[in-house]
Design a protein around this motif. Structure first.
Motif, PDB file in Angstrom:
ATOM      1  N   ARG A 117       0.829  -1.216   0.000  1.00  0.00           N
ATOM      2  CA  ARG A 117       0.000   0.000   0.000  1.00  0.00           C
ATOM      3  C   ARG A 117       0.857   1.258   0.000  1.00  0.00           C
ATOM      4  O   ARG A 117       0.553   2.234  -0.702  1.00  0.00           O
ATOM      5  N   ILE A 118       1.940   1.240   0.797  1.00  0.00           N
ATOM      6  CA  ILE A 118       2.836   2.401   0.808  1.00  0.00           C
ATOM      7  C   ILE A 118       3.470   2.604  -0.564  1.00  0.00           C
ATOM      8  O   ILE A 118       3.560   3.729  -1.071  1.00  0.00           O
ATOM      9  N   GLY A 119       3.916   1.502  -1.175  1.00  0.00           N
ATOM     10  CA  GLY A 119       4.501   1.596  -2.512  1.00  0.00           C
ATOM     11  C   GLY A 119       3.501   2.087  -3.546  1.00  0.00           C
ATOM     12  O   GLY A 119       3.848   2.876  -4.440  1.00  0.00           O
ATOM     13  N   LYS A 120       2.247   1.643  -3.411  1.00  0.00           N
ATOM     14  CA  LYS A 120       1.217   2.095  -4.340  1.00  0.00           C
ATOM     15  C   LYS A 120       0.967   3.589  -4.200  1.00  0.00           C
ATOM     16  O   LYS A 120       0.859   4.314  -5.208  1.00  0.00           O
ATOM     17  N   LEU A 121       0.884   4.070  -2.939  1.00  0.00           N
ATOM     18  CA  LEU A 121       0.701   5.505  -2.713  1.00  0.00           C
ATOM     19  C   LEU A 121       1.893   6.312  -3.219  1.00  0.00           C
ATOM     20  O   LEU A 121       1.733   7.377  -3.834  1.00  0.00           O
ATOM     21  N   LEU A 122       3.107   5.790  -2.962  1.00  0.00           N
ATOM     22  CA  LEU A 122       4.307   6.481  -3.425  1.00  0.00           C
ATOM     23  C   LEU A 122       4.355   6.546  -4.945  1.00  0.00           C
ATOM     24  O   LEU A 122       4.705   7.583  -5.532  1.00  0.00           O
ATOM     25  N   PHE A 123       3.998   5.446  -5.591  1.00  0.00           N
ATOM     26  CA  PHE A 123       3.983   5.431  -7.054  1.00  0.00           C
ATOM     27  C   PHE A 123       2.963   6.422  -7.608  1.00  0.00           C
ATOM     28  O   PHE A 123       3.230   7.135  -8.589  1.00  0.00           O
ATOM     29  N   ALA A 124       1.774   6.475  -6.977  1.00  0.00           N
ATOM     30  CA  ALA A 124       0.752   7.422  -7.429  1.00  0.00           C
ATOM     31  C   ALA A 124       1.232   8.863  -7.248  1.00  0.00           C
ATOM     32  O   ALA A 124       1.012   9.722  -8.123  1.00  0.00           O
ATOM     33  N   PHE A 125       1.911   9.121  -6.116  1.00  0.00           N
ATOM     34  CA  PHE A 125       2.429  10.473  -5.891  1.00  0.00           C
ATOM     35  C   PHE A 125       3.485  10.827  -6.928  1.00  0.00           C
ATOM     36  O   PHE A 125       3.478  11.933  -7.496  1.00  0.00           O
ATOM     37  N   LEU A 126       4.425   9.897  -7.179  1.00  0.00           N
ATOM     38  CA  LEU A 126       5.483  10.169  -8.161  1.00  0.00           C
ATOM     39  C   LEU A 126       4.912  10.340  -9.562  1.00  0.00           C
ATOM     40  O   LEU A 126       5.382  11.191 -10.338  1.00  0.00           O
ATOM     41  N   ARG A 127       3.887   9.567  -9.888  1.00  0.00           N
ATOM     42  CA  ARG A 127       3.275   9.711 -11.206  1.00  0.00           C
ATOM     43  C   ARG A 127       2.605  11.074 -11.354  1.00  0.00           C
ATOM     44  O   ARG A 127       2.766  11.748 -12.384  1.00  0.00           O
ATOM     45  N   ILE A 131       3.702  13.973 -13.986  1.00  0.00           N
ATOM     46  CA  ILE A 131       2.768  14.598 -14.922  1.00  0.00           C
ATOM     47  C   ILE A 131       2.763  16.114 -14.748  1.00  0.00           C
ATOM     48  O   ILE A 131       2.736  16.876 -15.727  1.00  0.00           O
ATOM     49  N   PHE A 132       2.808  16.552 -13.478  1.00  0.00           N
ATOM     50  CA  PHE A 132       2.844  17.993 -13.205  1.00  0.00           C
ATOM     51  C   PHE A 132       4.088  18.640 -13.799  1.00  0.00           C
ATOM     52  O   PHE A 132       4.023  19.697 -14.456  1.00  0.00           O
ATOM     53  N   LEU A 133       5.255  17.995 -13.616  1.00  0.00           N
ATOM     54  CA  LEU A 133       6.492  18.522 -14.183  1.00  0.00           C
ATOM     55  C   LEU A 133       6.456  18.526 -15.705  1.00  0.00           C
ATOM     56  O   LEU A 133       6.945  19.466 -16.354  1.00  0.00           O
ATOM     57  N   PHE A 134       5.883  17.452 -16.270  1.00  0.00           N
ATOM     58  CA  PHE A 134       5.803  17.375 -17.725  1.00  0.00           C
ATOM     59  C   PHE A 134       4.954  18.512 -18.285  1.00  0.00           C
ATOM     60  O   PHE A 134       5.301  19.125 -19.310  1.00  0.00           O
ATOM     61  N   LYS A 135       3.827  18.820 -17.628  1.00  0.00           N
ATOM     62  CA  LYS A 135       2.988  19.925 -18.087  1.00  0.00           C
ATOM     63  C   LYS A 135       3.730  21.257 -18.000  1.00  0.00           C
ATOM     64  O   LYS A 135       3.623  22.100 -18.909  1.00  0.00           O
TER      65      LYS A 135
END
Length: 204
Positions: A117-127, A131-135
């Motif tokens: 669950r922690i890894g899933k949350l971390l992955f969602a945050f990094l994604r 996306i924010f940086l890419f924009k």
């Protein structure tokens, strides 16, 4: 005589243990005669082996007397104690198994789920951050891209026209749009057939 006496006691111990285990496991009544037959076959073979080792296989009257005395003494003196001990042993084994399962769940399964669950949350945050940086990068680069496109327009626009002149006849000749449409229609028909068959199997 003593050997046969001990053999009779051993037969009683094994038979009581077998009865308690079959009751605890709730074995079907249909299997009881089969297990009884297997028990008596095994008991006969063991007694014969003991008799061969102690008396060279000679069958005398005292052999049967010793067996009967051993079985009688066992059921008179030790049967209840043995059954109670077997019940306690079964409860102990079940408690140990439950404890091991519980410990495995607490020490391994739950930490792994927590890490997942922690890894899933971390992955969602990094994604989301990526996306924010890419924009932001796209917004920063867009003016330079438009400027470069305007400056190089005399170069790439003639190339684009010549490319269209060369590609459009091939597309028309090979009927690519019609083939793509036909392929899409065929795939849709196959999908609908598969869904209909699946629905028919559910209805059956």
């Amino acid at each position: 005589m003593i050997t046969m006496l001990l053999s009779g006691i051993g037969m009683g111990v094994v038979f009581d243990g077998y009865r308690v285990v079959s009751d605890e496991l709730r074995i079907s009544r249909l299997w009881i005669p089969i297990f009884d037959l297997l028990y008596w076959i095994a008991a006969t073979l063991v007694v014969f082996q003991v008799l061969s080792a102690s008396n060279e296989g000679e069958v005398r009257a005292y052999v049967f007397i010793g067996l009967l005395l051993g079985i009688g003494c066992y059921y008179w003196l030790f049967s209840k104690i043995t059954m109670q001990l077997v019940h306690v042993l079964i409860r102990t084994v079940r408690a140990v198994i439950k404890f091991m399962i519980r410990a495995f769940d607490l020490l391994i399964i739950r930490p792994l789920l927590l890490l997942y669950r922690i890894g899933k949350l971390l992955f969602a945050f990094l994604r989301a951050f990526a996306i924010f940086l890419f924009k932001i990068v796209v917004q920063l680069v867009r003016p330079f891209w438009l400027l470069a496109a305007w400056m190089t327009k005399p170069i790439w626009k003639p190339l684009l026209r010549s490319w269209k002149r060369w590609v459009n006849p091939l597309i028309t000749k090979w009927r690519i749009p019609e083939r793509v449409t036909a392929l899409r229609t065929g795939l849709n028909k196959l999908w609908q057939r598969w869904k209909n068959r699946k629905q028919e199997k559910k209805d059956d």
